[in-house]
Design a protein around this motif. Structure first.
Motif, short mmCIF file in Angstrom:
data_model
loop_
_atom_site.label_atom_id
_atom_site.label_comp_id
_atom_site.label_asym_id
_atom_site.label_seq_id
_atom_site.Cartn_x
_atom_site.Cartn_y
_atom_site.Cartn_z
N GLY A 1 44.48 45.99 49.40
CA GLY A 1 43.32 46.66 49.98
C GLY A 1 42.23 45.75 50.51
O GLY A 1 41.46 46.13 51.39
N GLY A 2 42.13 44.56 49.97
CA GLY A 2 41.24 43.57 50.55
C GLY A 2 39.76 43.76 50.27
O GLY A 2 38.92 43.41 51.10
N THR A 3 39.41 44.26 49.08
CA THR A 3 37.97 44.37 48.80
C THR A 3 37.35 42.98 48.61
O THR A 3 36.18 42.78 48.96
CB THR A 3 37.68 45.25 47.57
OG1 THR A 3 38.25 44.67 46.40
CG2 THR A 3 38.21 46.67 47.77
N ASN A 4 38.11 42.04 48.09
CA ASN A 4 37.58 40.67 48.00
C ASN A 4 37.45 40.04 49.39
O ASN A 4 36.49 39.32 49.66
CB ASN A 4 38.46 39.79 47.10
CG ASN A 4 38.12 39.98 45.64
OD1 ASN A 4 37.05 39.56 45.18
ND2 ASN A 4 38.99 40.65 44.91
N LEU A 5 38.41 40.33 50.24
CA LEU A 5 38.29 39.89 51.65
C LEU A 5 36.99 40.45 52.23
O LEU A 5 36.23 39.75 52.90
CB LEU A 5 39.49 40.39 52.46
CG LEU A 5 39.33 40.33 53.98
CD1 LEU A 5 39.20 38.89 54.47
CD2 LEU A 5 40.51 41.03 54.67
N ASN B 1 42.00 30.69 44.38
CA ASN B 1 42.47 32.03 44.05
C ASN B 1 41.42 32.72 43.20
O ASN B 1 40.64 32.07 42.50
CB ASN B 1 43.78 31.93 43.25
CG ASN B 1 44.33 33.28 42.84
OD1 ASN B 1 44.39 34.22 43.65
ND2 ASN B 1 44.75 33.43 41.59
N ILE B 2 41.41 34.05 43.28
CA ILE B 2 40.59 34.80 42.32
C ILE B 2 41.52 35.60 41.43
O ILE B 2 42.47 36.23 41.90
CB ILE B 2 39.53 35.69 43.00
CG1 ILE B 2 38.63 36.32 41.93
CG2 ILE B 2 40.16 36.76 43.91
CD1 ILE B 2 37.23 36.64 42.40
N HIS B 3 41.26 35.52 40.13
CA HIS B 3 42.12 36.18 39.15
C HIS B 3 41.26 37.09 38.27
O HIS B 3 40.19 36.68 37.81
CB HIS B 3 42.80 35.10 38.27
CG HIS B 3 43.71 35.70 37.24
ND1 HIS B 3 44.93 36.27 37.56
CD2 HIS B 3 43.57 35.83 35.91
CE1 HIS B 3 45.50 36.73 36.46
NE2 HIS B 3 44.70 36.48 35.44
N PRO B 4 41.72 38.32 38.03
CA PRO B 4 40.89 39.27 37.29
C PRO B 4 40.96 39.12 35.77
O PRO B 4 41.27 40.08 35.05
CB PRO B 4 41.44 40.62 37.75
CG PRO B 4 42.87 40.36 38.03
CD PRO B 4 42.96 38.95 38.52
N ALA B 5 40.71 37.92 35.28
CA ALA B 5 40.64 37.68 33.84
C ALA B 5 39.92 36.35 33.63
O ALA B 5 39.77 35.57 34.57
CB ALA B 5 42.03 37.63 33.22
N GLN C 1 32.20 42.18 39.89
CA GLN C 1 31.83 40.77 39.67
C GLN C 1 32.64 39.84 40.57
O GLN C 1 32.14 38.82 41.04
CB GLN C 1 32.03 40.38 38.20
CG GLN C 1 31.08 41.09 37.25
CD GLN C 1 29.64 40.97 37.70
OE1 GLN C 1 29.16 39.89 38.03
NE2 GLN C 1 28.94 42.09 37.74
N GLU C 2 33.91 40.20 40.81
CA GLU C 2 34.73 39.39 41.72
C GLU C 2 34.06 39.29 43.09
O GLU C 2 34.03 38.23 43.72
CB GLU C 2 36.13 40.01 41.89
CG GLU C 2 36.96 40.00 40.62
CD GLU C 2 38.38 40.54 40.87
OE1 GLU C 2 38.95 40.28 41.93
OE2 GLU C 2 38.90 41.23 39.98
N HIS C 3 33.53 40.43 43.54
CA HIS C 3 32.93 40.48 44.87
C HIS C 3 31.67 39.62 44.97
O HIS C 3 31.27 39.20 46.04
CB HIS C 3 32.60 41.93 45.25
CG HIS C 3 33.81 42.79 45.31
ND1 HIS C 3 33.76 44.16 45.24
CD2 HIS C 3 35.12 42.46 45.40
CE1 HIS C 3 35.00 44.64 45.30
NE2 HIS C 3 35.83 43.63 45.41
#
Ligand code: GRF
Length: 237
Positions: A28-32, A124-128, A190-192
């Protein structure tokens, strides 16, 4: 001493040009989108030169299109060997002359030759909160393990899944009644915030890697008092 000692990602911002990013996506690319939004600020030191997806139905491609960013689809299914897929990716990235590659929900494991080729230019972004909960289904596993704090990590990509020098992390509390989805949403928020911050620090030449650990020059670190506690200390009877 690591061979990376005193190395830093070459910063085009030392001149006037912005750092050229490639963002690799599968979903989906929300981080993009967070990176697109950050890059829209005139003083942000990076711009997205290219978005690559490994499948044509990656929702993030539409986000890139909307933002007028060049897109390319390199379907992993078109390759029988992973090395050939990686090679094709590398060729596209070289052609676009990018400085930094941001994996943002890119669901393909990249081989050692690719990682070595782009060493110090691949994040890279990792969700942990690495090194905990590498791999998939991080939030479900965190709930299962009963941890009280979770988060996300931006890291340089090493030769293995979800390893490599850690650039930035953000944490949130696990709340009573949390589900995999509610936790994912809270961490994603938080990633965003974190991914554009990490890219900015790299683009400004503030990030160096020494002995496998990241040093950040001139950034605001949390203070000794900045503690995330769950439960809060005040809930002590
Ligand atoms: C994010 O949680 C990211 O940390 C993980 O994959 C997810 C991608 O989400 N690697 P999106 O495509 O950026 O919305």
């Amino acid at each position: 001493m690591s061979k990376r000692e005193n190395d830093s990602v070459p910063s085009r911002t030392e001149g006037s040009a912005k750092m050229q990013l490639a963002v690799l996506i599968s979903g989906g690319g929300t981080n993009l989108q967070a990176l697109i939004d950050a890059c829209a600020a005139p003083d942000y030191p990076a711009r997205i030169a290219l978005v690559i997806a490994n499948k044509e139905d990656a929702g993030g491609l539409e986000r890139a299109r909307q933002a007028g960013i060049r897109i390319q689809t390199i379907r992993h299914k078109d390759f029988t060997e992973r090395a050939d897929f990686d090679h094709s990716l590398s060729a596209a990235l070289e052609k676009a002359d990018v400085d930094l590659i941001c994996l943002a929900g890119f669901m393909r494991v990249l081989g050692a030759p690719f990682v070595t080729r782009w060493e110090d230019k691949l994040i890279n972004i990792h969700p942990a909160l690495l090194p905990a909960f590498k791999g998939l289904h991080t939030h479900a596993r965190a709930l299962e393990a009963g941890v009280r704090i979770v988060g996300c990590t931006v890291h340089y990509v090493g030769i293995d899944v979800d390893v490599g020098p850690i650039i930035a992390q953000a944490a949130v509390a696990v709340l009573p009644g949390d589900t995999e989805e509610s936790l994912a949403q809270r961490v994603l928020k938080q990633e965003h915030r974190l991914y554009p911050l990490a890219v900015e620090l790299i683009a400004r030449g503030q990030v160096t890697v020494s002995d496998g650990r990241v040093e950040i020059a001139g950034s605001d670190s949390s203070s000794e008092e900045a503690v995330l506690s769950n439960p809060l200390p005040s809930s002590r009877k």
